[in-house]
Write an enzyme that holds these catalytic residues in place. Sequence first.
Site, short mmCIF file in Angstrom:
data_model
loop_
_atom_site.label_atom_id
_atom_site.label_comp_id
_atom_site.label_asym_id
_atom_site.label_seq_id
_atom_site.Cartn_x
_atom_site.Cartn_y
_atom_site.Cartn_z
CG HIS A 44 -2.10 -0.95 1.34
ND1 HIS A 44 -2.80 -1.48 0.68
CD2 HIS A 44 -1.53 -1.88 2.39
CE1 HIS A 44 -3.26 -2.78 1.05
NE2 HIS A 44 -2.55 -2.92 1.94
CB CYS A 89 -4.00 2.71 -1.52
SG CYS A 89 -2.52 1.45 -1.74
CG HIS A 92 -4.58 -1.54 -3.11
ND1 HIS A 92 -3.93 -2.06 -1.75
CD2 HIS A 92 -4.80 -2.70 -4.06
CE1 HIS A 92 -3.04 -3.47 -2.52
NE2 HIS A 92 -3.60 -3.71 -3.15
CG MET A 97 -6.76 1.57 0.32
SD MET A 97 -5.36 0.08 0.28
CE MET A 97 -4.63 0.96 1.87
CU LIG Z 1 -3.27 -0.93 -1.04
#
Ligand SMILES: [Cu+2]
Length: 104
Positions: A44, A89, A92, A97
């Site tokens: 992340h 993130c 993602h 996210m």
């Molecule tokens: Cu992530």
Amino acid sequence: MSSPAFAATIKLGGDNGELGFYPPSITVKAGETIEFVNNKAFPHNVVFDEDNVPAGVNVDAISHEDYLNGPGEKVTNKFDTPGTYGYYCEPHQGAGMAGKIIVQ
Ligand SMILES: [Cu+2]
């Protein structure tokens, strides 16, 4: 040295591997330090959205673009300018996210 007191801790990835920030929205006071802790489903990172931060804030200065690859890795932020800070993130982002920090 005394250890800093964190106003809030945000987990990167849910305990069951969900792709998200937990909690996804928090409210802190200006000058308080928050920490992001790598939890599950990494890598992340934490990138602030230049279209969703208070005017005059430099997102490059507050983003953490380096990937967090290990469990428990941490980055911290402290915000001086009140307002709403959106972040996401990068790996993602397509999975939704993202999170929000409200600084009072
Ligand atoms: Cu992530």
